[in-house]
Design an enzyme around this catalytic site. Structure first.
Site, PDB file in Angstrom:
ATOM      1  N   CYS A 163      29.819  -6.646  75.663  1.00 11.62           N
ATOM      2  CA  CYS A 163      29.511  -7.564  76.753  1.00 11.62           C
ATOM      3  C   CYS A 163      30.477  -8.760  76.681  1.00 11.62           C
ATOM      4  O   CYS A 163      31.684  -8.579  76.795  1.00 11.62           O
ATOM      5  CB  CYS A 163      28.034  -7.947  76.631  1.00 11.62           C
ATOM      6  N   ASP A 220      27.875  -0.054  86.068  1.00 11.01           N
ATOM      7  CA  ASP A 220      27.861  -1.461  85.648  1.00 11.01           C
ATOM      8  C   ASP A 220      28.084  -2.327  86.878  1.00 11.01           C
ATOM      9  O   ASP A 220      29.173  -2.325  87.460  1.00 11.01           O
ATOM     10  CB  ASP A 220      28.963  -1.691  84.611  1.00 11.01           C
ATOM     11  N   HIS A 252      25.636  -1.356  82.586  1.00 11.76           N
ATOM     12  CA  HIS A 252      26.099  -2.325  81.596  1.00 11.76           C
ATOM     13  C   HIS A 252      25.158  -2.260  80.384  1.00 11.76           C
ATOM     14  O   HIS A 252      23.982  -1.955  80.512  1.00 11.76           O
ATOM     15  CB  HIS A 252      26.073  -3.732  82.205  1.00 11.76           C
TER      16      HIS A 252
END
Length: 284
Positions: A163, A220, A252
């Site tokens: 991330c 995502d 994601h």
């Protein structure tokens, strides 16, 4: 040895650091934690909090390493947006079980304790205030700490991040000529440049000093496939070694086994690819 008194060479005192010790458990904004969250034990490991000397004081970090032998290939683990909480610590233990010294420095230490914040507060109040230059410097200091610890073979240096940390992996691969390989999990590739975050991975493709494996999810919503394709094109144009895998239907944070976003098959495939990537590129 750093004292608590600011001086000319140390403009920020250790006392002014917002975080001096790591949070316990999972970050508030990731609750509730999934019942089947992966938990890696410390059998055969030395694991826990350490202090990393940096330019302006000391930051906390989590490190895990086999308790016998060494020195071991070294992997920097770069936190998610939630800081160094339990999931990142567990990733360190997983890597240590594979024979690595894995260390995750708390890279928001000066800016704030995100463990008790909601996600939007982290995004608005902390992330924009963390300079990329500070992150690069803190990671360099972590490498130096690993080398001096006697447990880390930093000639075999890798980095992985998730991330927020996925973007940092690409940046660090452009920053450190001694890095052997990086694995970036769903890190942002493009974005609006700011004074503290002046460049994104797509801007730095030509400057990569180590091959990066990028692991992304087709679903995502924050990193569209067009951004991934732009990064692939930038790598090809720069003639830089690297590989990007896009998992169909994965959102994601598909590796985050403590969250609803977890997807077992891409997570396990990505982990397998990480192990192979490090081995192939000299981090073993």
């Amino acid at each position: 040895m750093h004292d608590d008194t600011p001086n000319a060479s140390s403009p920020i005192s250790r006392r002014e650091f917002a975080v001096t010790t790591l949070a316990v458990g999972f970050a508030l904004s990731t609750q509730p934690v999934a019942a089947d969250t992966i938990t890696t034990d410390t059998t055969g490991l030395t694991a826990g909090e350490v202090k990393i000397p940096v330019k302006d004081g000391t930051i906390p970090a989590y490190r895990a390493v086999p308790d016998k032998g060494g020195p071991f290939p070294t992997v920097l683990v770069v936190q998610e947006i939630f800081g160094v909480h339990e999931h990142i610590k567990d990733v360190c233990r997983r890597l240590a079980k594979l024979g690595y010294l894995a260390v995750a420095p708390e890279l928001y230490a000066r800016q704030g304790d995100v463990s008790k914040m909601e996600l939007q507060e982290i995004i608005s109040k902390i992330v924009p205030k963390v300079p990329d230059s500070q992150v690069m410097s803190d990671l360099d200091a972590t490498v130096e700490w690993a080398k001096k610890s006697g447990n880390g073979d930093t000639a075999k240096l890798g980095v992985t991040g998730f991330c927020w940390g996925g973007r940092v992996v690409w940046l660090y691969a452009a920053h450190n000529p001694k890095l052997k390989a990086g694995v970036a999990w769903y890190g942002r590739l493009t974005g609006k440049a700011t004074e503290l975050q002046p460049k994104f991975p797509v801007d730095l493709a030509g400057e990569l000093k180590a091959p990066v494996l990028g692991l992304y999810g087709e679903k995502d919503t924050g990193i569209p496939v067009k951004d991934v394709e732009a990064m692939r094109a930038a790598l090809k144009k720069a003639d830089k070694p690297g590989e990007i895998v896009v998992y169909p239907d994965a959102p994601h944070a598909f590796f985050a086994d403590y969250r609803p976003s977890y997807r077992k098959d891409p997570a396990e495939d990505g982990w397998k690819r990480l192990k192979e990537w490090f081995k192939k590129n000299g981090v073993a």
